[in-house]
Design an enzyme around this catalytic site. Structure first.
Site: not given
Ligand code: AMP
Ligand code: ZN
Length: 114
Positions: A30, A87, A93, A95, A100
């Site tokens: 990340d 998520n 959240g 995005t 993933h």
């Protein structure tokens, strides 16, 4: 998917720090880690979110978790523990609209998550 950030990462159009790859999944560090180990594991097939998992495409989900076990062992966090997070949608959240799983470890993780 032309306009998908993570499809571009899989294709190599956008650079990433790869930690694992096989026929089904791609995993990379990340860019904004929240823990000493923070890896994103994604299916190579574009699936927008957990809402879009079906009987037809769900094989890759087991492949994601197989990859997670390998990555956790390689990172040396398998014994102490880690978290796998997805998520899904706005309130959670999400995005990036390519499914993933965050593999997070290397420190104490509080519960419940924020
Ligand atoms: P989420 O908020 O669950 O959708 O997670 C998206 C994650 O993607 C965030 O943790 C971001 O830091 C990460 N991210 C965004 N762009 C990149 C990139 N180019 N390379 C690696 N990670 C990224
Ligand atoms: Zn995609």
């Amino acid at each position: 998917m032309e306009d998908c950030l993570f499809c571009k990462i899989i294709n190599g159009d956008i650079p990433s720090e790869r930690v694992y790859e096989d026929e089904f999944v791609y995993a990379f560090k990340d860019i904004d880690p929240v823990a000493p180990v923070h890896v994103l594991i994604i299916p190579k097939e574009h699936i927008a979110s957990a809402n879009d998992i079906t009987a037809e495409n769900s094989l890759v989900i087991s492949k994601v978790f197989e990859a997670a076990a390998i990555i956790a062992k390689e990172a040396g966090i398998d014994a102490n523990g880690y978290r796998i997070v997805n998520n899904c949608g706005e309130l959670a959240g999400q995005t990036v609209k390519h499914l993933h799983f965050h593999l997070i470890g290397g420190r104490d993780l509080s519960w419940p998550p924020g």
